[in-house]
Design a protein around this motif. Structure first.
Motif, PDB file in Angstrom:
ATOM      1  N   GLU A  43      28.050  19.999  81.299  1.00  0.00           N
ATOM      2  CA  GLU A  43      27.813  20.349  80.141  1.00  0.00           C
ATOM      3  C   GLU A  43      28.576  20.861  78.744  1.00  0.00           C
ATOM      4  O   GLU A  43      28.423  21.915  78.934  1.00  0.00           O
ATOM      5  N   SER A  53      26.912  15.840  76.857  1.00  0.00           N
ATOM      6  CA  SER A  53      26.335  16.622  76.206  1.00  0.00           C
ATOM      7  C   SER A  53      25.073  17.063  77.051  1.00  0.00           C
ATOM      8  O   SER A  53      24.632  18.045  77.204  1.00  0.00           O
ATOM      9  N   ASN A  54      25.183  15.538  77.409  1.00  0.00           N
ATOM     10  CA  ASN A  54      23.787  15.717  78.304  1.00  0.00           C
ATOM     11  C   ASN A  54      23.943  15.223  79.635  1.00  0.00           C
ATOM     12  O   ASN A  54      23.652  14.518  80.211  1.00  0.00           O
ATOM     13  N   ALA A  73      25.068  18.103  88.840  1.00  0.00           N
ATOM     14  CA  ALA A  73      25.033  18.729  86.748  1.00  0.00           C
ATOM     15  C   ALA A  73      25.835  20.543  87.269  1.00  0.00           C
ATOM     16  O   ALA A  73      25.630  21.061  88.269  1.00  0.00           O
TER      17      ALA A  73
END
Length: 326
Positions: A43, A53-54, A73
């Motif tokens: 991220e 960004s996500n 993530a």
């Protein structure tokens, strides 16, 4: 030796953010087929050369295109978010992709001070509160808030049969100590730390559990080609630091006409010492040597090259050398 992938979704010169994100999806699909253990995506915010960004959105796409590999993530930057929202999101993903979800947690801003303020206001205050936010997140995911807490009355639905596995990411003794305190598995960022990594990991392993070390690797059929690819990646890092160029990963051709100063050449030598670069046999040997220092059995590989094909090939050569799919 297990191998996993950390993808920063870099944007190459001449390419767009969409190209980079499509390349990330393709990389995850290939990683699934090649036998890698995990695919994590990072991220970042308001960074010209990095497209994601996500991670949450990307994982929904990647999960639907893969079958076996764990996805996650690397990392959700928790100071920017409310724990309940993070728990809802990753419970939903874990419901869609059962027993495949990792939730890496970090506390870096992931961008400029202005971007941090736009995201979450007083970032430093949020960082100071992170241990408490992490507690809340774990309680939400495990559904075990004390009855006297207001939050015991709510659940981050949907609640999956198997909760996401939470990992803490870091580059220092402080992050390792927090992981040990919370009983969380830990990922140490060797590729972005000047700390004595083996000492940090050894201290953590005395108190904690599973550990992964993340390292920068570029593998090619020949040593010369690998070194050329690495120089392009290092020039990109230099240009980002000096706010030069267009923020995207430069080509090998660009490195050949760039006039490196003496200071930049020293910077490159220092960066190169942190990287593993070479042909498949050389890369394997360097990983094995590093394993002698860290004593971990899983490595998370980050590979940044101008050519997305060269990046895929780097991972494929490494998977074949270590026989990951066997």
């Amino acid at each position: 030796m297990k191998l996993s992938i950390l993808d920063q979704s870099p944007i190459s010169s001449g390419k767009t953010a969409k190209d980079a994100l499509n390349a990330s999806v393709e990389l995850a699909v290939q990683a699934d087929a090649l036998g890698f253990t995990r695919y994590w995506i990072a991220e970042h915010h308001d960074m010209t050369g990095l497209a994601c960004s996500n991670p949450d959105v990307m994982l929904g796409i990647i999960g639907s295109r893969t079958k076996r590999i764990r996805i996650g993530a690397g990392a959700v930057l928790l100071p920017h978010y409310k724990p309940f929202r993070v728990a809802e999101t990753y419970n939903l993903l874990a419901t869609l992709f059962p027993d495949r979800l990792d939730l890496g947690i970090g506390r870096a801003p992931g961008g400029s001070a202005e971007a941090s303020i736009a995201l979450s206001g007083d970032f430093l205050q949020n960082v100071r509160r992170m241990p408490y936010s992490l507690d809340d997140l774990l309680h939400f995911l495990h559904n075990d808030f004390p009855k006297e807490r207001m939050y015991s009355k709510i659940k981050p639905s949907p609640v999956p049969d198997t909760s996401p596995v939470v990992w803490l990411l870091g580059t220092s003794e402080k992050s390792a100590a927090l992981a040990a305190e919370k009983g969380l598995p830990y990922v140490f960022g060797h590729f972005m730390s000047d700390t004595d990594g083996p000492a940090v990991v050894k201290k953590y392993k005395g108190q904690g559990s599973r550990t992964i070390v993340t390292v920068s690797v570029i593998c090619a059929e020949t040593t010369t080609e690998a070194e050329q690819l690495a120089l392009s990646s290092m020039l990109w890092s230099i240009q980002k630091t000096k706010d030069e160029g267009d923020g995207k990963v430069p080509s090998i051709d660009a490195t050949q006409i760039y006039n490196f100063s003496g200071e930049e050449q020293e910077t490159i030598r220092n960066m190169r010492r942190k990287m593993i670069v070479g042909n498949p046999q050389e890369v394997r040997k360097q990983l094995e040597d590093l394993q002698e220092s860290y004593h971990v059995d899983e490595w998370m590989i980050v590979t940044i090259t101008h050519s997305y094909k060269a990046r895929l090939k780097s991972y494929r050569l490494l998977a074949e050398e270590l026989q990951l799919s066997q």
